[in-house]
Design an enzyme around this catalytic site. Sequence first.
Site, PDB file in Angstrom:
ATOM      1  N   SER A   1       1.537  69.616  11.551  1.00 19.02           N
ATOM      2  CA  SER A   1       1.101  69.731  12.937  1.00 19.02           C
ATOM      3  C   SER A   1       2.244  69.299  13.864  1.00 19.02           C
ATOM      4  CB  SER A   1      -0.159  68.914  13.158  1.00 19.02           C
ATOM      5  OG  SER A   1      -0.824  69.326  14.328  1.00 19.02           O
TER       6      SER A   1
ATOM      7  N   ASP B   1      -7.229  78.068   9.537  1.00 13.95           N
ATOM      8  CA  ASP B   1      -6.848  77.019  10.490  1.00 13.95           C
ATOM      9  C   ASP B   1      -7.161  77.511  11.909  1.00 13.95           C
ATOM     10  OD1 ASP B   1      -5.585  75.125  12.081  1.00 13.95           O
ATOM     11  OD2 ASP B   1      -3.757  75.066  10.882  1.00 13.95           O
TER      12      ASP B   1
ATOM     13  N   HIS C   1      -7.256  73.029   9.474  1.00 17.41           N
ATOM     14  CA  HIS C   1      -5.987  72.404   9.845  1.00 17.41           C
ATOM     15  C   HIS C   1      -5.736  71.096   9.101  1.00 17.41           C
ATOM     16  CE1 HIS C   1      -2.536  71.786  12.488  1.00 17.41           C
ATOM     17  NE2 HIS C   1      -2.943  70.549  12.703  1.00 17.41           N
TER      18      HIS C   1
END
Length: 725
Positions: free
Chosen positions: A136, A280, A308
């Site tokens: 991320s 995701d 995610h």
Amino acid sequence: MSPAPAATLCTDECITLYDVPLDSGERLEHIDVHFRLEGTIDATADNVVLVVHALTGTADASTWWKDVIGEGCVIDLTRHAVLSASLLGGCDGTTGPSNADPDALPPITTRDQARVLARLLDTLGVDTPLLICGGSLGGMVTLEFAASFPKRVRGAVVFAAPAAQTAQGLAWNALMRRAIAIGGTHDGLALARMIGMLSYRTPESLERRFGRARSVNDGFKVNEWLDVHGERLVARFDATSYGALIDAMDVHDVGRGRGGLSAALEPVADRLTGVGIPGDLLYPAECVREWTAATGATYVDLPSLHGHDAFLLEVERVSQILGKALLEAEARVTHRIAPRVTLGAAYGATHGVSHAVAFGARHDVDRPVQSRVAPRVTRGAAPSVPPRVARPDGTPSAPPAVRPLRVALAGCGHVGGSLLELLSNRHVEGTSRITDAPDVHVARILVRDATRERPALTRAIGEGITSATACITDPAHLLGDDIDVLVEAIGGTDVARTLVESALARGIRVVTANKALLGARGEALQRLAQAHATRLDFEGAVCGAIPIVRCVRSGAAGVGITRVSGILNGTSNFVLGQVAEGRTLAAAIATAQELGYAEADPTRDLNGQDVEDKLRVLAWLTFGVEPASLKVTRRGIDAEIALWAAQVALEGDRVKLVATCERDGEDIVARILPTRVRGDDPWAAVNGPFNRVVIESESAGSLVFQGPGAGGPATAGAVLADLLG
């Protein structure tokens, strides 16, 4: 064996960096950086894994990536030094804005955050980490680091992050920013976190976990789950800092100012892996696949119903991805230097404590340079060389020193002796300098009789490949923390198995030509290697000089393999050739022994057991069959077959010991049988100690491999290729 490693060192500190430039053009007079270092940086500073946290992560990487980082995990604290730092703009000890001081830091970018991490590495004396990884926001910063400092990257893994912020990402961040603006630093931040959690998980995962279930308070469990996550974040995080971090994510664009994405990442693409997560909702797998395709980087899918957050939750699959990246990084020939270890690393090294300075200690690290403490030497260390200072942009100021690959050799017979001979030739010819491959030092050699005269060993001592005291007779003393690779060349399945399993469990790479061991334990040994993030290489175990193992493992031999057939034993092929020329079986065997094509006891070669071991390995590689479970029909060469082979030769044809393994519906059928082939057939032309393998696949049709398959030099050549590969 060497004693167990001491307790893992842990350093949790805050340092001050001076004169820090930002993307905006501003320069910060100084910033604080909170970092955590677990494990010991080795003397060459080449075992550091830099882990970059996500949006609300912390420097305590082994806590939020539990079972990925730890003793015995893929990132093993007994082998690796794990460095993680609170990112610039955060609220965990690193300089950032806060509710009390919103102007403590001007706007920042992920590029600024990467630059600070590079400065931190400089402070610890680490030019080139073994691996850089993050997910991320951490993945964005990892990409920026790779683009900014390509020469400092041996390997990088980016989980669930785009090369430039997406419209979807902008939209999610806008919702969270508005929540804070409306709800304030408590309720607003809690609501922002709740919004974020919905982007981190998938509808399927929420449905499976909660559905419409109610709690004891008669509320929906999914609602209470969101409330809990909101309150937990408020208890430990700052709303203004949260806003600064998502602002940095919004302006993230690796290609900005670098001529576009391809120009930015192509220099490091061969060392870069992007991991996409199908489903995701925040950063769909497609946005990762796009930048890997555009730059030539490696793309890997991480399937998960979690969405995610899979890079935090799918521990086993994540470990496999990181394990492969670590292996590839370790295999690369890299520049190594002695570290400039300071702060907690030096403290732990000199005081030998398991937990060093607590958070709150503060160090100035700009000018003048603080006194340096000699690092503690651990497995993988090399003789120290003078330290060098990195420039502010992270590039090194002088060429580094490279230490030899340190090898433990088990066995000094046909294969082991031939390997020493090849290493001596390589040293004399300067091959290592031509190919840029590492020099090799054989630290210890396991033999049955240390007093026996061995010409190859004597020569290797003279060339400096090994030492006069290297030979030992006790297997328990072969492995140690000073060994990089075990070369197993003793054969058999007893002592060899113990040595190989011990090496893999310690994270030591293994090279073997032991087809009997692989035929019985190949799958289990491969799992052990993966569990400890190391490699098991065995090109020499099948067909000597023919690179069949490498071709099959890499996919170069084709996809959708339906049949494997081959002459897999050079000894039996040589003997059958001699019989075809009119010699008796006994005379043929004696000639093979005289020429070094057969052992003193050739039983396993002639009865087909050696071929069976190799066929089990090939079946495992091509069809995924557990080697020991393969059912094989087998007949070798005896007096009756020898008489038949002689008669067939008089008729113009030949007898060959041919092994086959093929699919038959749902079954795998394996046979090893003396087979009559026409005199003009390609199989008949395989003479002497040569092998031949034919791979038939749906993608490539028939591929033929042929070359020397018996004798120490042929096998030793394959072993050397594995050793240096």
